[in-house]
Design an enzyme around this catalytic site. Structure first.
Site, short mmCIF file in Angstrom:
data_model
loop_
_atom_site.label_atom_id
_atom_site.label_comp_id
_atom_site.label_asym_id
_atom_site.label_seq_id
_atom_site.Cartn_x
_atom_site.Cartn_y
_atom_site.Cartn_z
N PHE A 294 0.85 -1.19 0.00
CA PHE A 294 0.00 0.00 0.00
C PHE A 294 0.89 1.24 0.00
CE2 PHE A 294 -2.36 3.49 1.85
CZ PHE A 294 -3.50 3.48 1.07
N LYS B 73 3.01 9.51 8.63
CA LYS B 73 2.07 9.33 9.73
C LYS B 73 2.54 9.84 11.11
CE LYS B 73 -0.95 5.96 7.66
NZ LYS B 73 -0.60 5.16 6.49
N ASP C 14 9.19 2.65 1.71
CA ASP C 14 8.02 3.39 2.20
C ASP C 14 7.90 3.15 3.70
OD1 ASP C 14 5.51 4.27 2.98
OD2 ASP C 14 4.52 3.61 1.14
C1 LIG Z 1 -0.95 5.40 5.08
C2 LIG Z 1 0.08 4.98 4.12
C3 LIG Z 1 0.32 5.72 2.95
C4 LIG Z 1 -0.55 6.88 2.52
O1 LIG Z 1 -0.45 7.96 3.40
P1 LIG Z 1 -1.54 9.14 3.30
O2 LIG Z 1 -1.06 10.14 4.30
O3 LIG Z 1 -2.86 8.53 3.64
O4 LIG Z 1 -1.52 9.65 1.91
C5 LIG Z 1 1.37 5.32 2.14
N1 LIG Z 1 2.13 4.26 2.44
C6 LIG Z 1 1.93 3.52 3.56
C7 LIG Z 1 2.84 2.37 3.84
C8 LIG Z 1 0.89 3.85 4.42
O5 LIG Z 1 0.66 3.10 5.51
#
Ligand SMILES: *Cc1c(COP(=O)(O)O)cnc(C)c1O
Length: 404
Positions: A147, A261, A232
């Site tokens: 994701f 986050k 990521d």
């Molecule tokens: C939450 C998340 C995203 C997206 O972040 P947003 O702030 O919602 O755009 C991207 N990569 C990972 C691994 C995530 O958990």
């Protein structure tokens, strides 16, 4: 109540409105929280909840953390915005701190681009990969079940074909391979590959950690072929896995890292870190953002990074993670517990995880069903043994009730 009515009730929309004024991109909300403190939340009826989700791995220092709240309030009274044409008070400081944590305490020699979310941080990384690779070398290889966000490009990077379908055609230049399978990854590479882009622990995909061999193998392939290793860390970054960054479990150094986050503890902020020689591929005018790195967001990030280092957040995540594993595995319906630190999936035997999560919410415990069979736990890094006891005291009877 109908779905529309539930939606209206929880959002507090005017009863006179025919429909809820919020677009239905999420299902109907069930509660509205009005305040929080540490690991606790209170809803509109002043009912108390223990929070084992932290937004979604966002409020790692707990709700209403005084250092973060004070930094935001002070900055709100001083200066909110001047644009990125001018220098901003906290940017260099926060970027330097991120770089030092990337180097696990010693400067890693990188530079940072600030933005407003995880998807934006990933967009920056993807554009950087194309700029670095040059025309004809633009492919990014990602994993199935990954994701990376909901914008068109980050959706194309996300390895969940079911989420692509209704939005075709998506931006091209992405390939997807089976997670943790190095041989298959190697087969997908060719002279058009610019980068490999992976999460250290797949969060939304079900809390699936990478293996050491996989990440080390990816690093070796990238070195051999001059490709970028991009990681990521939007969900895993800043202590949650028990190290500052998830990749540090695997003893490799990526070329590009994205985070978001936990960086603002709830204040929207994202960041893309890259090694200086990679970052140098960006020229003025290549990428930009109006709000990215604005002083209120970076004042929050500054307070977060200071506080996390003062309390040794990764060590807290390691020990609280152990406490949770011991306490939760004593419940008869709990099977495998996987993940790192305080990013955990708890497999349930014979109980639907989404149903269990909904019942937990009713009884005052916030967590989510990350797959039909597994609960995801991502509590604040500052939780105590007592919070864990409270969570088990709520979850235990619910699992008994649902498995009879
Ligand atoms: C939450 C998340 C995203 C997206 O972040 P947003 O702030 O919602 O755009 C991207 N990569 C990972 C691994 C995530 O958990």
């Amino acid at each position: 109540m109908t779905v529309q009515e539930t939606h209206r009730h929880a959002t507090g929309a005017e009863p006179a409105m025919a429909a809820c004024p919020i677009m239905p991109t999420y299902g109907p909300p069930t509660v509205q929280f009005l305040r929080g403190e540490g690991a606790y939340l209170w809803d509109r009826e002043d009912k108390k909840y223990v929070d084992f989700l932290s937004g979604l791995a966002v409020t790692s220092l707990g709700h209403a953390h005084p250092a973060v709240a004070e930094a935001i309030a002070a900055q709100a009274n001083r200066l909110l915005h001047v644009s990125n044409l001018y220098a901003t008070e906290h940017n260099a400081h926060v970027a330097t701190e991120i770089d030092r944590l990337v180097g696990d305490g010693t400067p890693a020699g990188g530079q940072v681009f600030f933005c407003n979310s995880g998807a934006e941080a990933n967009e920056a990384a993807l554009k950087l990969a194309r700029r670095f690779g040059g025309h004809g070398r633009h492919q990014v290889v990602c994993a199935l079940d990954s994701f990376h966000g909901r914008t068109l490009a980050t959706l194309a990077a996300t390895g969940q074909p079911a989420k692509w379908e209704t939005f075709q055609p998506l931006p091209e230049g992405f390939k997807h391979v089976v997670w943790n399978d190095l041989a298959e990854l190697e087969k997908s590479l060719d002279e058009t590959t610019a980068a490999i882009f992976l999460e250290p622990v797949q969060g939304e995909g079900g809390v699936n950690p990478a293996t050491v061999e996989y990440f080390q193998g990816v690093r070796a392939l990238c070195d051999e072929r001059g490709m970028l290793m991009m990681v990521d860390e939007v969900q895993t970054g800043l202590g949650r896995t028990g190290r500052w960054f998830g990749f540090q479990h695997f003893d490799v150094q990526p070329d590009v890292i994205t985070l978001a986050k936990a960086l603002g503890n709830g204040m929207p902020i994202g960041a893309c870190w890259a090694k200086a020689d990679v970052a140098a591929a960006f020229q003025p005018g290549d990428h930009a953002t109006t709000y990215g790195g604005q002083p209120m967001a970076t004042s929050a990030a500054r307070a977060v990074l200071e506080t996390m280092q003062a309390i040794d957040a990764p060590a807290l995540a390691r020990s609280a993670g152990d406490t949770i594993r011991t306490a939760f595995s004593a419940l008869p319906q709990v099977g495998e517990i996987r993940g790192l630190g305080l990013l955990l999936a708890v497999e349930l035997n014979g109980v639907n995880a989404q149903v269990a999560a909904a019942r937990c919410l009713e009884e005052g415990l916030v967590l989510n069903g990350v797959t039909p069979t597994a609960l995801r736990l991502a509590p604040p890094l500052v939780i105590t043994d007592n919070h864990v006891k409270e969570a088990v005291a709520i979850l235990g009877p619910i699992l008994d009730e649902l498995s009879t």
